[in-house]
Scaffold this active site. Structure first.
Site, mmCIF file in Angstrom:
data_model
loop_
_atom_site.group_PDB
_atom_site.id
_atom_site.type_symbol
_atom_site.label_atom_id
_atom_site.label_comp_id
_atom_site.label_asym_id
_atom_site.label_seq_id
_atom_site.Cartn_x
_atom_site.Cartn_y
_atom_site.Cartn_z
ATOM 1 N N GLY A 181 0.805 -1.220 0.000
ATOM 2 C CA GLY A 181 0.000 0.000 0.000
ATOM 3 C C GLY A 181 0.834 1.263 0.000
ATOM 4 N N SER A 182 0.642 2.150 -0.987
ATOM 5 C CA SER A 182 1.545 3.273 -1.126
ATOM 6 C C SER A 182 1.032 4.254 -2.177
ATOM 7 C CB SER A 182 2.933 2.760 -1.499
ATOM 8 O OG SER A 182 2.828 1.770 -2.503
ATOM 9 N N ARG A 183 1.957 5.103 -2.705
ATOM 10 C CA ARG A 183 1.576 6.168 -3.620
ATOM 11 C C ARG A 183 2.785 6.560 -4.474
ATOM 12 N NH1 ARG A 183 -1.447 11.610 -1.618
ATOM 13 N NH2 ARG A 183 -0.658 13.140 -3.098
#
Length: 213
Positions: A181-183
């Site tokens: 989970g990240s960006r």
């Protein structure tokens, strides 16, 4: 930098996959049905670390998505790494997206900068500057420079970047990975034309984020 040799399951996932399957198999041997939750965990690990091949669009002015996920930001701002005006486009990845990161353009890496930080929800705007992150600045053959930034999230605790200053990257080439989970933020010249809108789902390499003027 060598081409990535494992296009189906990310190399980062093999240790996690091997351990989860081994534990599930061992518990199955001794406990039978009670091992079902462990097999579900192994299945989750398998889907998280999948890394399918992607088709690269041929438009030479296209800036490709560096990650799978959902568009959460499109705005005119300043690139904090080069101090220039920029168009910022941000892609948020949840735990069910492919987490392999790919170069959005062809070019030469000018710098790679790592910044320690917090682990806020990566969908929040302040995550761009407060979370742990890794910024890659690249210069294209025509002199255009863009920056793309891997940002850790609430659950993500490891940013992996395999490129360094002086490397040549091709559009769609795998250059990094973020676990769980990240960006990714992309900073483009301010006159770039967005081809996505906030809320759109995008695929790494195959989705065109913007076109350069």
């Amino acid at each position: 930098m060598n081409d990535y040799p494992h296009p189906i399951i990310a190399r980062e996932g093999w240790p996690f996959l091997a351990i989860s399957i081994a534990v599930a198999a061992l518990v199955s041997w001794f406990c039978g049905f009670w091992s079902l939750p462990l097999w579900l965990i192994a299945l989750f690990v398998l889907q998280f670390f999948r890394d399918p091949p992607r088709t690269v669009p041929q438009n030479p002015n296209a800036v490709l998505s560096p990650a799978d996920g959902r568009i959460v930001v499109i705005e005119k701002t300043q690139d904090p790494y080069t101090k220039r005006d920029a168009l910022k486009i941000s892609v948020f990845m949840n735990v069910f997206n492919v987490h392999s990161n790919r170069s959005p353009v062809d070019g030469i890496v000018q710098s790679v900068q790592y910044f320690p930080g917090s682990f806020l929800n990566a969908a929040l705007d302040k995550a761009s500057m407060e979370n742990e992150r890794n910024a890659v600045q690249i210069k294209m053959a025509n002199g255009t420079e863009i920056t793309f930034v891997q940002i850790a999230g609430l659950v993500a605790r490891r940013i992996l970047c395999y490129t360094k200053t002086g490397d040549s990257l091709k559009r769609g080439q795998r250059y990094g990975f973020i676990r769980f989970g990240s960006r990714v933020d992309v900073y483009l010249p301010p006159d770039a034309q967005p081809k996505v809108t906030v809320g759109d789902k995008v695929s790494a390499t195959e989705t065109i984020l913007a076109e350069l003027a």
